[in-house]
Design an enzyme around this catalytic site. Structure first.
Site, PDB file in Angstrom:
ATOM      1  N   GLU A  27       0.629  -1.232  -0.425  1.00 39.74           N
ATOM      2  CA  GLU A  27       0.013   0.049   0.163  1.00 39.74           C
ATOM      3  C   GLU A  27       0.633   1.652   0.139  1.00 39.74           C
ATOM      4  OE1 GLU A  27       0.292  -2.664   2.225  1.00 39.74           O
ATOM      5  OE2 GLU A  27      -1.230  -1.971   3.861  1.00 39.74           O
ATOM      6  N   SER A  81       8.205  -9.042   5.900  1.00 37.99           N
ATOM      7  CA  SER A  81       8.687  -8.656   7.209  1.00 37.99           C
ATOM      8  C   SER A  81       7.870 -10.318   7.811  1.00 37.99           C
ATOM      9  CB  SER A  81       7.873  -7.880   8.761  1.00 37.99           C
ATOM     10  OG  SER A  81       6.473  -8.060   8.521  1.00 37.99           O
ATOM     11  N   CYS A 111      16.603  -5.681   1.684  1.00 36.01           N
ATOM     12  CA  CYS A 111      16.608  -7.136   2.887  1.00 36.01           C
ATOM     13  C   CYS A 111      17.918  -7.488   2.787  1.00 36.01           C
ATOM     14  CB  CYS A 111      15.530  -8.420   2.058  1.00 36.01           C
ATOM     15  SG  CYS A 111      15.852  -8.492   0.673  1.00 36.01           S
TER      16      CYS A 111
HETATM   17  P1  NAD Z   1       5.451  -5.798   5.489  1.00 40.64           P
HETATM   18  O1  NAD Z   1       5.692  -7.448   5.940  1.00 40.64           O
HETATM   19  O2  NAD Z   1       4.985  -5.395   6.026  1.00 40.64           O
HETATM   20  O3  NAD Z   1       4.753  -5.935   3.976  1.00 40.64           O
HETATM   21  C1  NAD Z   1       4.828  -6.786   3.091  1.00 40.64           C
HETATM   22  C2  NAD Z   1       3.395  -7.308   2.292  1.00 40.64           C
HETATM   23  O4  NAD Z   1       2.496  -7.782   3.197  1.00 40.64           O
HETATM   24  C3  NAD Z   1       2.276  -5.883   1.847  1.00 40.64           C
HETATM   25  O5  NAD Z   1       2.372  -5.998   0.639  1.00 40.64           O
HETATM   26  C4  NAD Z   1       1.423  -5.747   2.875  1.00 40.64           C
HETATM   27  O6  NAD Z   1       0.374  -4.744   2.373  1.00 40.64           O
HETATM   28  C5  NAD Z   1       1.399  -7.027   3.742  1.00 40.64           C
HETATM   29  N1  NAD Z   1       0.608  -7.371   5.146  1.00 40.64           N
HETATM   30  C6  NAD Z   1       0.944  -6.898   6.396  1.00 40.64           C
HETATM   31  N2  NAD Z   1       0.721  -6.754   7.063  1.00 40.64           N
HETATM   32  C7  NAD Z   1       0.392  -7.951   6.233  1.00 40.64           C
HETATM   33  C8  NAD Z   1      -0.662  -9.161   7.160  1.00 40.64           C
HETATM   34  N3  NAD Z   1      -0.837  -8.886   8.827  1.00 40.64           N
HETATM   35  N4  NAD Z   1      -1.461  -9.330   6.887  1.00 40.64           N
HETATM   36  C9  NAD Z   1      -1.402  -9.884   5.845  1.00 40.64           C
HETATM   37  N5  NAD Z   1      -0.488  -9.568   5.020  1.00 40.64           N
HETATM   38  C10 NAD Z   1       0.122  -8.176   5.457  1.00 40.64           C
HETATM   39  O7  NAD Z   1       6.509  -5.842   5.042  1.00 40.64           O
HETATM   40  P2  NAD Z   1       7.046  -4.406   4.290  1.00 40.64           P
HETATM   41  O8  NAD Z   1       7.273  -3.073   5.456  1.00 40.64           O
HETATM   42  O9  NAD Z   1       6.812  -4.218   2.734  1.00 40.64           O
HETATM   43  O10 NAD Z   1       8.548  -4.473   4.506  1.00 40.64           O
HETATM   44  C11 NAD Z   1       9.725  -4.467   4.712  1.00 40.64           C
HETATM   45  C12 NAD Z   1      10.211  -6.266   5.230  1.00 40.64           C
HETATM   46  O11 NAD Z   1      10.101  -6.676   3.429  1.00 40.64           O
HETATM   47  C13 NAD Z   1      11.993  -5.914   5.646  1.00 40.64           C
HETATM   48  O12 NAD Z   1      11.364  -7.629   6.963  1.00 40.64           O
HETATM   49  C14 NAD Z   1      11.910  -7.367   5.227  1.00 40.64           C
HETATM   50  O13 NAD Z   1      12.878  -7.965   4.906  1.00 40.64           O
HETATM   51  C15 NAD Z   1      10.991  -7.567   4.188  1.00 40.64           C
HETATM   52  N6  NAD Z   1      12.184  -7.850   2.381  1.00 40.64           N
HETATM   53  C16 NAD Z   1      12.502  -9.021   2.376  1.00 40.64           C
HETATM   54  C17 NAD Z   1      12.908 -10.003   1.351  1.00 40.64           C
HETATM   55  C18 NAD Z   1      13.268 -10.759   1.084  1.00 40.64           C
HETATM   56  O14 NAD Z   1      13.852 -11.579  -0.185  1.00 40.64           O
HETATM   57  N7  NAD Z   1      14.305 -11.951   2.444  1.00 40.64           N
HETATM   58  C19 NAD Z   1      12.934  -8.549   0.705  1.00 40.64           C
HETATM   59  C20 NAD Z   1      13.030  -7.577   0.300  1.00 40.64           C
HETATM   60  C21 NAD Z   1      11.943  -6.927   1.470  1.00 40.64           C
END
Ligand code: NAD
Length: 501
Positions: free
Chosen positions: A181, A231, A286
């Protein structure tokens, strides 16, 4: 300005924009100015079903489209992307904040997966055994799954979706992409590009939203697989819920990436690498290095060199001549800054304080400059938690073994790096460290598209990494066909278990 006056970012279904009917929306900000620039629709269950069902309806025809035609479409998408990548980079910078050159780098790394996917005829080619038994031939094939969901994080609005959708589409699946979002527009831009490339309606769809949309992807019977990146707590949830509904799930989570600097390393090269990998994209990667593990007496000198380089970083609006942009939201900036407050209270030495930065950008931008903490210990919250900001922590250890023990005890296992001129030590490290992606004198070891990307431990839930051969396997399933063309002389009854003859 009221949110309703702003440009609304909606869904994409059947190759058309779809506003949705939920009445729910969230603000999207430009992190360099702090201004609300758009609103993004947040789907409710009915919107989600409409998008998923369009993808399901498009599946049979796309699955039966010849490999030659599917590849030609993916190839056209690659050509258009390559011609117009600057537009996509601008969109990314406007919503994420990373500097334009970094946004272009993100697009380039995504494009590599599109190029890999153009080789899909070879990648899903099966095997054939003639005369496996008398007059019996056996062959294997890999077929697409159906509708696949992709749930993306804010930090790579273009590259992370491109880790998955080029392969999924080339293999004959239809896709529903749920962007973050916080950075929703890149997905729509890519959807329009697919339509321009000639992709049939319903094959690539965008569903904007939050947990409601994700939950529908995880439970709708038409969705066969979900690729999630975000995350760790959400990745764990997505994996548990998706698999409980019988879906194939790969859920890539958070990270805490260590870079070990051995006493024999070239300290200038190592310091360059720490700064590039620690502060690039404001640490919102990440694969960012967040923990520098200094081995032996080099620590003082290494910290001095890192600090000198970090002081020279120009923090500011990513569309200007700067090195490092803002954090994605005010709330995230405040959260990252709170880790710096706590680190000081817990006894870390603050060498460089990003809270004091003067940024070349809007007064209300979400600024935090490069921050360097020394004498960090493993119990401090700046080490135990993923911070996801421009904060580099230096931990001092006495030996290689102590460094290895520290990394292997960490619950995350995404990426790590070692800086050394000792080939034997590097070889030992790559063998002994419990992490999925290793750099040897390479600080951000993001694998090429034809290898697979993924961490170990709490950095990935599921069995399969992204792109490369593992990505092809994730988006297809195997079938083995045993064939006999009988001659009349082969007739007769035999109720025994078939044996080779
Ligand atoms: P986030 O977990 O907050 O959100 C990721 C996605 O999940 C978004 O599309 C969001 O709308 C959705 N989401 C959020 N809360 C949710 C819930 N309770 N239930 C279902 N869906 C939900 O992550 P972010 O802040 O957008 O991104 C940063 C995180 O992503 C960091 O922890 C980073 O390390 C990780 N990341 C990991 C990689 C990897 O390859 N391992 C790559 C990029 C980012």
């Amino acid at each position: 300005m009221a949110i309703s006056d702003l440009r609304r970012v909606g869904h994409w279904v059947d190759n058309k924009a779809f506003a949705g009917n939920s009445g729910r929306a969230a603000a999207v900000t430009n992190p360099a100015t702090g201004a609300v620039t758009r609103e993004v629709a947040l789907a409710h269950v009915a919107d989600s079903r409409e998008v998923i069902e369009s993808a399901a309806a498009a599946f049979p025809a796309w699955r039966d489209t010849s490999l030659a035609k599917r590849v030609a479409t993916v190839f056209r998408f690659r050509e258009l992307l390559n011609q117009r990548k600057e537009e996509l980079a601008e969109i990314i910078t406007g919503e994420h904040g990373k500097v334009l050159s970094d946004a272009l780098g993100e697009v380039a790394r995504g494009q590599e997966v599109v190029e890999f996917a153009c080789g899909i005829p070879h990648l899903i080619k099966g095997g054939f055994s003639e005369n496996a038994s008398s007059s019996v031939d056996v062959h294997s094939t890999r077929q697409p799954l159906g509708v696949v969901g992709i749930v993306a994080p804010f930090n790579f609005p273009a590259m992370v979706p491109m880790w998955f959708f080029p392969i999924a589409i080339a293999a004959g699946n239809t896709v529903v992409l749920k962007p973050s979002e916080k950075a929703p527009s890149a997905a729509l831009w890519m959807a329009e590009l697919w339509a321009e490339a000639g992709l049939p309606a319903g094959v690539f769809n965008v569903l904007q939203g939050d947990k409601i949309a994700v939950d529908e992807l995880l439970s709708h019977r038409a969705v066969k697989a979900v690729s999630f990146v975000g995350s760790t707590p959400v990745a764990q949830y997505v994996y548990a819920k998706g698999t409980s509904h019988g879906k194939r799930v790969q859920a890539l989570g958070g990270a805490k990436n260590h870079a070990v600097v051995l006493p024999d390393a070239d300290l200038d090269l190592a310091a360059d690498a720490m700064v590039n990998a620690g502060f690039g994209s404001a640490g919102e990667r990440c694969m960012a290095v967040s923990a520098v593990v200094a081995v032996g007496a080099l620590a003082d000198s290494l910290v001095t060199k890192i600090a000198a380089r970090a002081r020279a970083i120009r923090t500011g609006d990513g569309t200007r001549n700067t090195d490092m942009g803002p954090l994605v939201t005010a709330a995230h900036r405040d959260r990252v800054a709170s880790y710096v407050d706590r680190a000081e209270q817990e006894g870390a030495q603050l060498v460089l304080d990003g809270r004091q930065v003067t940024a070349d950008g809007g007064r209300d931008g979400f600024w935090l400059g490069p921050t360097l903490l020394d004498h960090v210990t493993p119990d401090m919250s700046c080490y135990t938690d993923e911070i996801f900001g421009p904060v580099l922590s230096v931990l001092r250890v006495d030996s290689y073994d102590e460094a290895l023990e520290l990394i292997n005890a960490n619950p995350y296992g995404n990426g790590t790096a070692i800086f050394t001129n000792d080939g034997g030590a590097a070889r030992r490290f790559q063998n002994e460290v419990e992490v999925g992606m290793i750099g040897i004198n390479v600080p951000i070891p993001v694998p090429m598209a034809y290898y697979s990307f993924g961490g170990w431990k709490n950095s990935l839930f599921g069995d399969t990494h992204a792109h490369g051969t593992e990505g092809v396997h994730f988006f297809t399933r195997g079938k083995v066909v045993t064939t006999r063309w009988r001659a009349p002389r082969d007739g007769g009854l035999n109720l025994g278990f078939p044996q080779t003859v």
